[in-house]
Scaffold this active site. Sequence first.
Site, mmCIF file in Angstrom:
data_model
loop_
_atom_site.group_PDB
_atom_site.id
_atom_site.type_symbol
_atom_site.label_atom_id
_atom_site.label_comp_id
_atom_site.label_asym_id
_atom_site.label_seq_id
_atom_site.Cartn_x
_atom_site.Cartn_y
_atom_site.Cartn_z
ATOM 1 N N GLY A 67 65.516 28.948 89.076
ATOM 2 C CA GLY A 67 64.811 28.108 87.994
ATOM 3 C C GLY A 67 65.739 28.022 86.962
ATOM 4 C CG ASP A 92 66.714 21.152 84.482
ATOM 5 O OD1 ASP A 92 65.665 21.474 83.777
ATOM 6 O OD2 ASP A 92 66.364 21.275 85.536
ATOM 7 C CB SER A 149 72.661 27.080 89.655
ATOM 8 O OG SER A 149 71.800 26.621 90.762
HETATM 9 P P1 ADP Z 1 68.300 25.879 90.322
HETATM 10 O O1 ADP Z 1 69.002 24.460 89.669
HETATM 11 O O2 ADP Z 1 66.866 26.431 89.861
HETATM 12 O O3 ADP Z 1 69.246 26.962 90.328
HETATM 13 P P2 ADP Z 1 68.110 24.122 92.803
HETATM 14 O O4 ADP Z 1 67.582 24.142 94.118
HETATM 15 O O5 ADP Z 1 67.672 22.975 91.655
HETATM 16 O O6 ADP Z 1 67.788 25.451 91.938
HETATM 17 O O7 ADP Z 1 69.680 24.005 92.838
HETATM 18 C C1 ADP Z 1 70.431 24.980 93.570
HETATM 19 C C2 ADP Z 1 71.318 24.119 94.398
HETATM 20 O O8 ADP Z 1 72.539 23.544 93.796
HETATM 21 C C3 ADP Z 1 71.990 25.296 95.614
HETATM 22 O O9 ADP Z 1 71.097 25.221 96.589
HETATM 23 C C4 ADP Z 1 73.457 24.197 95.581
HETATM 24 O O10 ADP Z 1 73.236 23.104 96.522
HETATM 25 C C5 ADP Z 1 73.570 23.592 94.369
HETATM 26 N N1 ADP Z 1 74.518 24.399 93.643
HETATM 27 C C6 ADP Z 1 74.260 25.087 92.385
HETATM 28 N N2 ADP Z 1 75.201 25.650 91.985
HETATM 29 C C7 ADP Z 1 76.281 25.703 92.833
HETATM 30 C C8 ADP Z 1 77.509 26.324 93.021
HETATM 31 N N3 ADP Z 1 78.058 27.053 91.788
HETATM 32 N N4 ADP Z 1 78.159 26.064 94.320
HETATM 33 C C9 ADP Z 1 77.724 25.158 95.124
HETATM 34 N N5 ADP Z 1 76.561 24.573 94.818
HETATM 35 C C10 ADP Z 1 75.701 24.865 93.844
HETATM 36 MG MG MG Z 2 67.735 22.607 89.867
#
Ligand code: ADP
Ligand code: MG
Length: 405
Positions: A135, A186, A138
């Site tokens: 959350g 975001d 990322s």
């Molecule tokens: P949040 O944005 O809260 O962290 P989300 O479910 O929206 O959760 O996004 C997470 C997804 O974003 C991961 O499952 C992946 O697919 C992608 N992601 C985020 N950071 C990375 C990274 N450093 N390398 C590869 N994929 C990433």
């Molecule tokens: Mg996200």
Amino acid sequence: MSVADARFFEAPARAEAAGAVAAAFGDVFGETPEGVWSAPGRVNLVGEHVDYTGGLCLPLALPHRTFVALSPRHDDVVRVRSAQEAGADWEGSLSEVGPGAPDGWAAYVAGVAWAMGTAHGFDAVVDGHVPLGSGLSSSAALECAVAIALADLDDLPTDDAGRAELAAACVQAENVVAGAATGGMDQAASLRCRPGGGILLDTRDDTVEHLPLDLAAAGLALLVVDTRAAHSHSGGEYGARRADVERAARLLGVPTLREVDPDDLDDALERLAAAAGPGDDVAVLRRRVRHAVTEIDRVRRTADLLRAGRAREVAPLLDASHESLRHDYEVSCRELDLAVDAARSAGALAARMTGGGFGGSAIALVEAGAVGAVAQEVARAFADARLRAPQFLSALPSAGAGRDA
Ligand code: ADP
Ligand code: MG
């Protein structure tokens, strides 16, 4: 339990992390990357679940960033690797990218190029220091790192107006290519924040006001509790909440709930009941409206206090935000409530869930000297409840997306 049980997820020094991803690029592609760019994750101070109803929110960029080393190519091939997705490298051509394709993490990279209309392929290596799926966005950090890299290489404007356009492209990539519902908060935070403050984002027109958030000067710190409860089931609930507020706005005859004056809330709730049809759950719709209208008002009041340099006084507004999300909007969960309750009883001035809910993270406003003690108490409460150990992050308001090397 000991202090060591409160595990902090530290942000590495920017130069070091940028050097590491450039070196990884060299290992993969056998040459030096054209450049390295990065973009931060974010936490929202207040203004939750209102970015899809014309509301206001007040996020800040975390010191935790996602780095991308990237070189443009002369053809339309994209080759990407991530340190966080071992064995899931992706290679394809830009012509294959579109709604729902590619699937998996590469959607967040290739999707940005698609949404920006980038005319060339690229090679890229990603290394993220924002916890995935907590959350803290990322996903936006990844998108925005790619967006700022491509903008920089292709001489697109990267002033605030340019960044607003890049944010819109990143939202498109996430909605259309990755197929994840998201409002605009975001990406705006990751691209448009500046060190030392948050942004007051008006989601009606995407305008941003930079607000000072000098917590240290106020003797305060913002502690993030990543509950590590997966928010993976939140998609359906998110859609249901959006449908609720859209229905309520239609019944009230307004484009979005932003148009409901908080001083007129009781009247609006009466009008809602009178206009509802047989298929509407009036009690639920009333709660949803009450959350959205009071939450937007809390953002206004928080912004007023921050403008006046009165950061300490935002505490009751943050607490009220959590109660509203918990009882009226019903997007909290056991782990988030526990984190909030434990932080408050350990002496936090305020605590609330942040982000979409159903897991993910909470924030606590704490005295600067009490960060470790509050974290330890929260960790202890989780251990007592036999829950997975949470992790903690320090939310120092940091820089938006930019070039590192
Ligand atoms: P949040 O944005 O809260 O962290 P989300 O479910 O929206 O959760 O996004 C997470 C997804 O974003 C991961 O499952 C992946 O697919 C992608 N992601 C985020 N950071 C990375 C990274 N450093 N390398 C590869 N994929 C990433
Ligand atoms: Mg996200």
